[in-house]
Write an enzyme that holds these catalytic residues in place. Sequence first.
Site, mmCIF file in Angstrom:
data_model
loop_
_atom_site.group_PDB
_atom_site.id
_atom_site.type_symbol
_atom_site.label_atom_id
_atom_site.label_comp_id
_atom_site.label_asym_id
_atom_site.label_seq_id
_atom_site.Cartn_x
_atom_site.Cartn_y
_atom_site.Cartn_z
ATOM 1 N N GLY A 1 16.006 9.571 -20.431
ATOM 2 C CA GLY A 1 15.584 8.169 -20.429
ATOM 3 C C GLY A 1 14.444 7.851 -21.378
ATOM 4 N N ASN B 1 7.933 -0.237 -8.775
ATOM 5 C CA ASN B 1 7.949 1.201 -9.060
ATOM 6 C C ASN B 1 8.063 1.341 -10.570
ATOM 7 O OD1 ASN B 1 9.755 1.354 -6.135
ATOM 8 N ND2 ASN B 1 7.923 2.594 -6.417
ATOM 9 N N ASN C 1 13.510 -2.058 -4.927
ATOM 10 C CA ASN C 1 12.089 -2.446 -4.937
ATOM 11 C C ASN C 1 11.748 -3.402 -6.074
ATOM 12 O OD1 ASN C 1 11.674 -0.909 -2.710
ATOM 13 N ND2 ASN C 1 10.772 0.815 -3.786
ATOM 14 N N LEU D 1 0.814 -1.225 0.000
ATOM 15 C CA LEU D 1 0.000 0.000 0.000
ATOM 16 C C LEU D 1 0.845 1.272 0.000
ATOM 17 C CD1 LEU D 1 -2.988 -1.104 2.286
ATOM 18 C CD2 LEU D 1 -2.896 -1.053 -0.200
ATOM 19 N N TYR E 1 14.460 1.938 -14.833
ATOM 20 C CA TYR E 1 13.204 1.177 -14.745
ATOM 21 C C TYR E 1 13.249 -0.016 -15.701
ATOM 22 C CZ TYR E 1 8.377 -0.034 -15.750
ATOM 23 O OH TYR E 1 7.226 -0.737 -15.967
ATOM 24 N N ILE F 1 5.416 19.546 -22.412
ATOM 25 C CA ILE F 1 5.704 18.596 -23.494
ATOM 26 C C ILE F 1 7.210 18.358 -23.464
ATOM 27 C CG2 ILE F 1 5.690 18.221 -25.988
ATOM 28 C CD1 ILE F 1 3.215 19.999 -26.145
ATOM 29 N N LEU G 1 1.213 10.911 -18.978
ATOM 30 C CA LEU G 1 0.734 11.930 -19.911
ATOM 31 C C LEU G 1 -0.789 12.096 -19.902
ATOM 32 C CD1 LEU G 1 1.314 13.954 -22.161
ATOM 33 C CD2 LEU G 1 1.234 12.047 -23.796
HETATM 34 N N1 UDP Z 1 5.170 13.210 -21.357
HETATM 35 C C1 UDP Z 1 5.136 14.573 -21.562
HETATM 36 N N2 UDP Z 1 4.722 15.353 -20.529
HETATM 37 C C2 UDP Z 1 4.328 14.871 -19.330
HETATM 38 C C3 UDP Z 1 4.358 13.467 -19.140
HETATM 39 C C4 UDP Z 1 4.801 12.665 -20.178
HETATM 40 O O1 UDP Z 1 5.500 15.073 -22.618
HETATM 41 O O2 UDP Z 1 3.973 15.635 -18.424
HETATM 42 C C5 UDP Z 1 5.633 12.339 -22.448
HETATM 43 C C6 UDP Z 1 6.816 11.473 -22.095
HETATM 44 O O3 UDP Z 1 8.021 12.147 -22.359
HETATM 45 C C7 UDP Z 1 6.594 10.247 -22.992
HETATM 46 C C8 UDP Z 1 5.073 10.179 -23.125
HETATM 47 O O4 UDP Z 1 4.572 11.461 -22.747
HETATM 48 O O5 UDP Z 1 7.126 10.489 -24.278
HETATM 49 C C9 UDP Z 1 4.463 9.146 -22.207
HETATM 50 O O6 UDP Z 1 5.011 9.343 -20.922
HETATM 51 P P1 UDP Z 1 4.411 8.634 -19.644
HETATM 52 O O7 UDP Z 1 5.155 9.172 -18.459
HETATM 53 O O8 UDP Z 1 2.925 8.768 -19.650
HETATM 54 O O9 UDP Z 1 4.735 7.088 -19.861
HETATM 55 P P2 UDP Z 1 6.142 6.339 -20.115
HETATM 56 O O10 UDP Z 1 6.342 6.350 -21.617
HETATM 57 O O11 UDP Z 1 7.206 7.071 -19.390
HETATM 58 O O12 UDP Z 1 5.908 4.977 -19.591
#
Ligand code: UDP
Length: 343
Positions: A303, A81, A97, A34, A146, A216, A198
Amino acid sequence: MLLVTGAAGYIGSHFVRHYLKQNPSAELVAVDNLSLGNLLSLDGSCNSRIHLYKTSLGSMDAIAGIFDAHEIDAVVHFAANAYVGESQIKPFKYFENNVVETLKFLQVMLAADVKQIVFSSTCATYGNPKYSPLNEAHQQRPINTYGSTKLMIEEALRALSLSSQLKYAALRYFNAAGADTSEKGSEIGESHEPESHLIPLALAAAMGRSNQPLKIFGSDYPTKDGTCVRDYIHVNDLAEAHCLALKLIASADFNGDMEESANSGVAINLGTANGATVKEVIAAVEKVTGKNVPCLAVDRRPGDPPELVADYSKAKAVLGWQPQFNLEQVVESAYQWELTRRY
Ligand code: UDP
């Protein structure tokens, strides 16, 4: 009986609900510390069929006690995580983790003679794509911690399947999104603290719930509009694939797909084969909500590969699975959740 780790998390709770609906007489064991999950996500008509334990996976005595107390035949392992950005800032949190705790859990699981596991892996194990869409044969060279931690567990499972009778499916998710919706609206959905994904952030910006514009991350990627391409898959489509993967590894004639003949593991991509740029996701959010998403172009997030899109033909062939939701339906369901969210 099934044991589900990370059962109170976003994907775990959707799986639990889906599985219990599909198996009306089944009960299951849910394990969650949790720290990120929410108890309310397990709340609902089926909760009398959930045996919930609040413990971390590395607490070997506690986990052994759970395996002793129930007749477990298979595990679905979600607990982890899962923030790419955070994993670059706090890599050791992720090693601890996602890797150390999982290895301890696997040790106890095998000692309890449980030999079937479905593991939440990720497209982040691939790294920068050499081609697109990605199939499972693509090299795995993650570019964030990750992804590395998930690959380490895939490797551990492969090794264990060679030295024991372990049977596993490593499901490589692309971008999980959306929420369970029913006639009653959304009872469960995505809720991270802090939120970094996102779609929920774009919805929050559209709904005026955020005091800053949506960032973005990077507008200079080699993609059609310069923003990152991802493959957004509905969380209920993921849940269904887990049910099918459990049946697959339980079947008497299940054989692994790795090069080593003794290996009894399979790795399967779960995505839609349709990539969407960040700007296309924002456009979908604007269409669904009818509201403008205030945005700000900022630097790339460390990343992030430019493009991750799934070739899911193996899931279709091996599991008989295919996605049911497109991007607009994913966003629509996420919006329904945002309108009614309980946690
Ligand atoms: N992204 C973005 N702005 C945000 C969050 C995410 O531009 O506030 C972009 C991020 O760089 C990636 C895509 O949206 O290219 C999806 O990111 P998210 O964190 O949702 O999932 P991930 O791909 O990291 O698992």
